[in-house]
Design an enzyme around this catalytic site. Sequence first.
Site, PDB file in Angstrom:
ATOM      1  N   HIS A  71       0.718  -1.006   0.121  1.00 21.39           N
ATOM      2  CA  HIS A  71       0.108   0.331   0.047  1.00 21.39           C
ATOM      3  C   HIS A  71       0.810   1.479   0.056  1.00 21.39           C
ATOM      4  O   HIS A  71       1.497   1.643   1.001  1.00 21.39           O
ATOM      5  CB  HIS A  71      -0.801  -0.098   1.330  1.00 21.39           C
ATOM      6  CG  HIS A  71      -1.912   1.005   1.583  1.00 21.39           C
ATOM      7  ND1 HIS A  71      -3.445   1.120   2.419  1.00 21.39           N
ATOM      8  CD2 HIS A  71      -1.875   2.177   0.880  1.00 21.39           C
ATOM      9  CE1 HIS A  71      -4.402   1.790   2.068  1.00 21.39           C
ATOM     10  NE2 HIS A  71      -3.173   2.471   0.900  1.00 21.39           N
ATOM     11  N   ASP A 304       1.208   2.477   3.663  1.00 18.19           N
ATOM     12  CA  ASP A 304       0.288   3.684   3.419  1.00 18.19           C
ATOM     13  C   ASP A 304       0.618   5.069   3.339  1.00 18.19           C
ATOM     14  O   ASP A 304       0.481   6.017   3.498  1.00 18.19           O
ATOM     15  CB  ASP A 304      -1.236   4.110   4.292  1.00 18.19           C
ATOM     16  CG  ASP A 304      -2.103   5.071   3.952  1.00 18.19           C
ATOM     17  OD1 ASP A 304      -2.450   4.796   3.034  1.00 18.19           O
ATOM     18  OD2 ASP A 304      -3.429   4.876   5.007  1.00 18.19           O
TER      19      ASP A 304
END
Length: 452
Positions: A71, A304
Site C-alpha cells: 500500500h 500506506d
Amino acid sequence: MRPRGRPANRESAERPELVLAGRAWYHGRLQAIELGIDEAGRICTIGRDRRGARRHDVGDRVLLPSASDLHVHLREPGPPDAGETIATGTVAAAVGGVGLVGEMPNTDPPVTSVDRLEAKAARVQGRAAVDVLLYAAAQENGPLAPLARGAGGFKLYMSPTPGIAAGPEGPALARLLEELARFDLPLAVHAEDPGRFVGARPPVDPVGWDRARPAAAESAAIDHLLGAPDLLRLHVAHVTSAAAAARLRARGVSCEVTPHHLLLAARRGADARFKVNPPLRSESERAALWARFASGDIACVASDHAPHSVASKSEPFARAPSGVPGVETMLPLLLARVGSGALALPVLLRAACDRPARILGQPVGRLAVGHRANLLVVDFRARTPVRADRLRSGCGWSPFEGMAATFPTEHWRDGRRIVQDGEYVGVPDGAVVRPEYAPGETAPRPRDDGRR
Ligand code: NCD
Ligand code: ZN
Ligand code: ZN
C-alpha cells in the site's frame, strides 16, 4: 505490462553465479547460510560449501528477503507540487528494504479506465527502482473486466478519497463484490463507513479527528464486507483496532496494519502532520494493536505511504490533507524493534515479506529455491534515529522523526546490488508486475489464515 518470467529452470540449479554468505532465519532459527544465485537472479541453492562461484560474505550480518509493501501512494500522475514521484518513491522503497510496492489508484487523475492504467504503467518503465504493482479503482459501473486484464489488483474506497467517490452500499456493494470475485486479483479495501462519521465540531487535532472518524466506522465497514463471496481475494487496508483485526482473522480475511497505527497515538494539540485516515487512535488502542501484531496474529504490515508535501501539511488542521509517509521507514523501524527484543524476527518476516508477496502473487518474500534473489543485508547492532533530511522520499518529512531505525546496509535485486552502505546504487529497472498465483493457490482457495 509484462508479467515477470517463470522461475529459472532447474538446469541452472547446480551452477550458482554468485553465493551470498551470512546468517539467516531459516528452518526456525538464526543460522549460518549460503545462498546460491543463478544467472537469472533466482535463488538456486540453499546450503553450505558452494565452490567455484563468486562469493560475497557478509559475516555475521543477517540476510533477509526484501519486503513487499502492499500500500503506497506515489502521486503519479499528479500536480507538479506533489510530494513524490515514481522515481523518488521507489528509491525510498529500495533504501528502506522494500522490493515491491502496490501503488494505489487515487492519483490525479485516478486509475478508473484502461487508458489511465496503461499511462501509469508507461510512467513506471525505466523510472522505478523496485517493482510496482498497479491497483485500479473498483467502482460501480466501472470497466472492471477490461481493467482486470491489466491491473495487479483492485482498490475499493468505502469512504471518499481525493478523485474517487465513496463506494456503493447495501445490495449495490454486494453486487460489486460478487463481480470482483470473478477476477483472480486481490481486492484491497479502505474500510471506513462514512455513515458513522461524527460531524459535531470541526476537528482541530488528532484526538478530534479520531472522534470524528471513530473505530466504529471501521467496524461497521467491516460488517458490510464480511458477506463477500469466499472466492474474492479480499484484503482490508490499514486496520486500526485489535478487535477488528481479530474479527477479520476469525473469518479468514487478510488485513494490514501500518507503522503509524502501531507506533503513534493521537495526541492532543498535535498538528496536521499527524492527520491520517483512518485516524491515529488512543494510546491504549495503539498498545493493543501492537500487542496483537507482535503476537503474530496480524497477517501484514503495509506503510500506506501518503507523501503529502510539507507545505500542505502546514495548513490549519481542518484544511490539511490526510496521510503520512512511511515506505522508507516501515521496515527499518520494525527491524530496530527486533534488535531491541520487542518483536520476534519471524513475526516481522511473515508480516512484511512473506504474506504480502503471497497476497500479490509474487515469487519473493522467502528464502526459497526458485524465488527471486531480492535480499537485504541487516546489521542489527546498527541503530540510527530517523532524520527526514536523510530520507530519499520527495516529501521531506517523517512522522517518525527521531525514532530508532535499523536501515538495511545492502539491498539486492535479482542478484544485483541496488543499495550499498545504505545508498542507492541501482539502475531504475523496476517492472510493472501482476499476480502469478502458484498452482494449488487457484480457486477455490482458502483465504488467509494469518500464519502460513
Ligand atoms: C491516503 C492518501 O493521501 O492518498 N491518505 C490517508 O490518509 N491514508 C489515502 C488513503 O489511503 O485513504
Ligand atoms: Zn485508505
Ligand atoms: Zn492509502
